[in-house]
Design an enzyme around this catalytic site. Sequence first.
Site, PDB file in Angstrom:
ATOM      1  CD1 TRP A  64      -2.372   7.380  10.378  1.00  0.00           C
ATOM      2  CD2 TRP A  64      -1.993   5.439   9.309  1.00  0.00           C
ATOM      3  NE1 TRP A  64      -3.576   6.926   9.888  1.00  0.00           N
ATOM      4  CE2 TRP A  64      -3.364   5.750   9.228  1.00  0.00           C
ATOM      5  CE3 TRP A  64      -1.513   4.271   8.725  1.00  0.00           C
ATOM      6  CZ2 TRP A  64      -4.280   4.908   8.576  1.00  0.00           C
ATOM      7  CZ3 TRP A  64      -2.413   3.449   8.080  1.00  0.00           C
ATOM      8  CH2 TRP A  64      -3.790   3.758   7.994  1.00  0.00           C
TER       9      TRP A  64
ATOM     10  CG  HIS B 115      -2.985   1.851  13.042  1.00  0.00           C
ATOM     11  ND1 HIS B 115      -2.430   2.662  12.114  1.00  0.00           N
ATOM     12  CD2 HIS B 115      -3.362   0.747  12.381  1.00  0.00           C
ATOM     13  CE1 HIS B 115      -2.480   2.094  10.934  1.00  0.00           C
ATOM     14  NE2 HIS B 115      -3.042   0.922  11.067  1.00  0.00           N
TER      15      HIS B 115
ATOM     16  CG  ASP C 245      -3.906  -2.541   2.426  1.00  0.00           C
ATOM     17  OD1 ASP C 245      -4.835  -2.486   3.248  1.00  0.00           O
ATOM     18  OD2 ASP C 245      -2.721  -2.732   2.744  1.00  0.00           O
TER      19      ASP C 245
ATOM     20  CD  GLU D 164      -7.627  -6.706   9.284  1.00  0.00           C
ATOM     21  OE1 GLU D 164      -6.437  -6.986   9.050  1.00  0.00           O
ATOM     22  OE2 GLU D 164      -8.013  -5.555   9.545  1.00  0.00           O
TER      23      GLU D 164
ATOM     24  NE  ARG E 172     -10.125  -2.601  13.133  1.00  0.00           N
ATOM     25  CZ  ARG E 172      -9.301  -1.914  12.346  1.00  0.00           C
ATOM     26  NH1 ARG E 172      -8.047  -2.314  12.179  1.00  0.00           N
ATOM     27  NH2 ARG E 172      -9.714  -0.848  11.698  1.00  0.00           N
TER      28      ARG E 172
ATOM     29  CG  ASN F 286      -2.173   0.789   1.058  1.00  0.00           C
ATOM     30  OD1 ASN F 286      -2.385   1.421   0.020  1.00  0.00           O
ATOM     31  ND2 ASN F 286      -3.028   0.769   2.068  1.00  0.00           N
TER      32      ASN F 286
ATOM     33  CG  HIS G  73      -2.891  -6.823   7.658  1.00  0.00           C
ATOM     34  ND1 HIS G  73      -2.006  -6.136   6.860  1.00  0.00           N
ATOM     35  CD2 HIS G  73      -3.884  -5.962   7.943  1.00  0.00           C
ATOM     36  CE1 HIS G  73      -2.464  -4.905   6.687  1.00  0.00           C
ATOM     37  NE2 HIS G  73      -3.590  -4.772   7.339  1.00  0.00           N
TER      38      HIS G  73
ATOM     39  CG  HIS H 260     -12.322  -3.562  10.111  1.00  0.00           C
ATOM     40  ND1 HIS H 260     -11.322  -2.736   9.663  1.00  0.00           N
ATOM     41  CD2 HIS H 260     -11.738  -4.736  10.375  1.00  0.00           C
ATOM     42  CE1 HIS H 260     -10.185  -3.418   9.646  1.00  0.00           C
ATOM     43  NE2 HIS H 260     -10.413  -4.634  10.069  1.00  0.00           N
TER      44      HIS H 260
ATOM     45  CE1 TYR I 185      -5.969   2.198  10.905  1.00  0.00           C
ATOM     46  CE2 TYR I 185      -6.618   1.377  13.058  1.00  0.00           C
ATOM     47  CZ  TYR I 185      -6.283   1.151  11.740  1.00  0.00           C
ATOM     48  OH  TYR I 185      -6.294  -0.121  11.259  1.00  0.00           O
TER      49      TYR I 185
ATOM     50  CD  GLU J 173      -4.530  -5.153  14.475  1.00  0.00           C
ATOM     51  OE1 GLU J 173      -5.613  -5.761  14.661  1.00  0.00           O
ATOM     52  OE2 GLU J 173      -4.229  -4.667  13.376  1.00  0.00           O
TER      53      GLU J 173
ATOM     54  NE  ARG K  75      -3.108  -7.609  13.132  1.00  0.00           N
ATOM     55  CZ  ARG K  75      -3.973  -7.673  12.103  1.00  0.00           C
ATOM     56  NH1 ARG K  75      -4.749  -8.717  11.945  1.00  0.00           N
ATOM     57  NH2 ARG K  75      -4.055  -6.666  11.251  1.00  0.00           N
TER      58      ARG K  75
ATOM     59  CG  ASP L 217      -5.272  -1.820  14.566  1.00  0.00           C
ATOM     60  OD1 ASP L 217      -4.223  -1.600  15.200  1.00  0.00           O
ATOM     61  OD2 ASP L 217      -5.305  -2.054  13.341  1.00  0.00           O
TER      62      ASP L 217
ATOM     63  CD  GLU M 194      -1.604  -3.767  10.535  1.00  0.00           C
ATOM     64  OE1 GLU M 194      -2.552  -4.316  11.094  1.00  0.00           O
ATOM     65  OE2 GLU M 194      -1.698  -2.675   9.964  1.00  0.00           O
TER      66      GLU M 194
HETATM   67  O1  EZ4 Z   1      -3.631   0.268   8.305  1.00  0.00           O
HETATM   68  O2  EZ4 Z   1      -3.981  -2.190   5.755  1.00  0.00           O
HETATM   69  O3  EZ4 Z   1      -5.507  -3.986  10.884  1.00  0.00           O
HETATM   70  N1  EZ4 Z   1      -5.556  -3.352   9.883  1.00  0.00           N
HETATM   71  C1  EZ4 Z   1      -4.902  -2.231   9.660  1.00  0.00           C
HETATM   72  C2  EZ4 Z   1      -5.030  -1.669   8.253  1.00  0.00           C
HETATM   73  C3  EZ4 Z   1      -3.745  -1.021   7.794  1.00  0.00           C
HETATM   74  C4  EZ4 Z   1      -3.699  -0.937   6.286  1.00  0.00           C
HETATM   75  C5  EZ4 Z   1      -2.336  -0.434   5.814  1.00  0.00           C
HETATM   76  O4  EZ4 Z   1      -2.210  -0.562   4.450  1.00  0.00           O
HETATM   77  O5  EZ4 Z   1      -4.242  -1.713  10.523  1.00  0.00           O
HETATM   78  O6  EZ4 Z   1      -6.092  -0.789   8.170  1.00  0.00           O
HETATM   79 CO    CO Z   2      -3.874  -3.156  12.159  1.00  0.00          CO
END
Ligand code: EZ4
Ligand code: CO
Length: 402
Positions: free
Chosen positions: A402, A212, A316, A339, A147, A37, A312, A122, A159, A236, A283, A210, A262
């Site tokens: 991020w 992140h 994407d 996922e 999630r 991605n 994961h 999600h 996010y 996560e 993951r 998550d 991931e």
């Molecule tokens: O941010 O796949 O758990 N899933 C995630 C995703 C990732 C994207 C990054 O390309 O964290 O949403």
């Molecule tokens: Co994630």
Amino acid sequence: MKIADARVIVTCPGRNFVTLKIVTDEGVTGVGDATLNGRELAVASYLRDHVVPLLIGRDPARIEDTWQYLYQGAYWRRGPVTMSAIAAVDTALWDIKGKVAGLPVYQMLGGRSREGVTVYGHANGETVDQVLTEVARFVDLGYRAVRVQCGVPGLAKTYGVSGDKMFYEPADAALPSEATWSTERYLAHVPAVFARVRDEFGPHLRLLHDVHHRLTPIEAARLGRSLEPYALTWMEDPVPADLQEGFRLIRQHTTTPVAVGEVFNTVWDASQLIREQLIDYIRTTVVHAGGITHLRRIFDFAALHHVRSGSHGATDLSPVCMAAALQLDIAIPNFGLQEYMRHTDQTDQVFPHDYHFEGGYLHPSEAPGLGVDIDEEAAARYPYSPAYLPVNRLEDGTVHPW
Ligand code: EZ4
Ligand code: CO
């Protein structure tokens, strides 16, 4: 049998995907996902310029040898670009081997260990009320695990909270957009969200969250402890996993299970986390961690340390990756969760497949190989279109994970 041709196909049916299609001199074909991605063309070039010329004339049956040839032979090891390219070759060769044998790939990995692959969806919303509505939608669709991501009061954008609730797409701009983050506001809000969700849906629905990579270990420890009453299946990516001993601190303070990986590309990225039993779910994915061959190696290593898989599976990762992931998920002994974010109809048309969702499970294809293909004519109608993941900053402007 010899490899006669290998094509790198870049297409954007709503989002960008990179696919490798290998063709043998006997006309058997195999596909592999190579999508990274926001860095798609780097992998496309790695494949086109540096891998495809090495494949022509090779025996497609020699999967392990080809993996080692590309990994050790390049001298420059690991990293997302290299490992996504190797993954695509490996996945396509498993597809070919299955077609030649007349077996779905999972049969060559030891056969079924379970009846279906439990997936999580999600659910997300700006407010807790919206979140509850979205969780209910997934429960109605039959999901057994969800999630949960919620907007944070005082932050414009969070996010995991998406515009389109069914087809979440974080790569949202031709140049990276920017979001503002506050750990204090986040930590103050999340426990209340899960209190409401648990209260509404009872103890049996599996809930995940998550983070992140946004916290420090001690902040993650606090979050994990504050979520203990709501019995999450996992928290996560609580912190960036570059510094793995940091997870010891999280472990010392909370029983909330941890899922990480991931962004990992090899078993070496996870070796300390797994060896020291600092995580509960790994993951890593087929596309970003070296294909079926290497992901199987990671999962076997994890199985020796009480760590289960939790691959994961965001949008994407193409249907080619999902088809391959399901073949592995159904076979390994230490499967945890998969996922699953649904692809758009446009994407599904470009990548015809017959894995399917039923009663909270995904079921892999029973066709020989992976049971997925790329429609190259359809793919050609959607040229590459630049799209980047956002960048995150603190309220004072400091760049933040991020
Ligand atoms: O941010 O796949 O758990 N899933 C995630 C995703 C990732 C994207 C990054 O390309 O964290 O949403
Ligand atoms: Co994630």
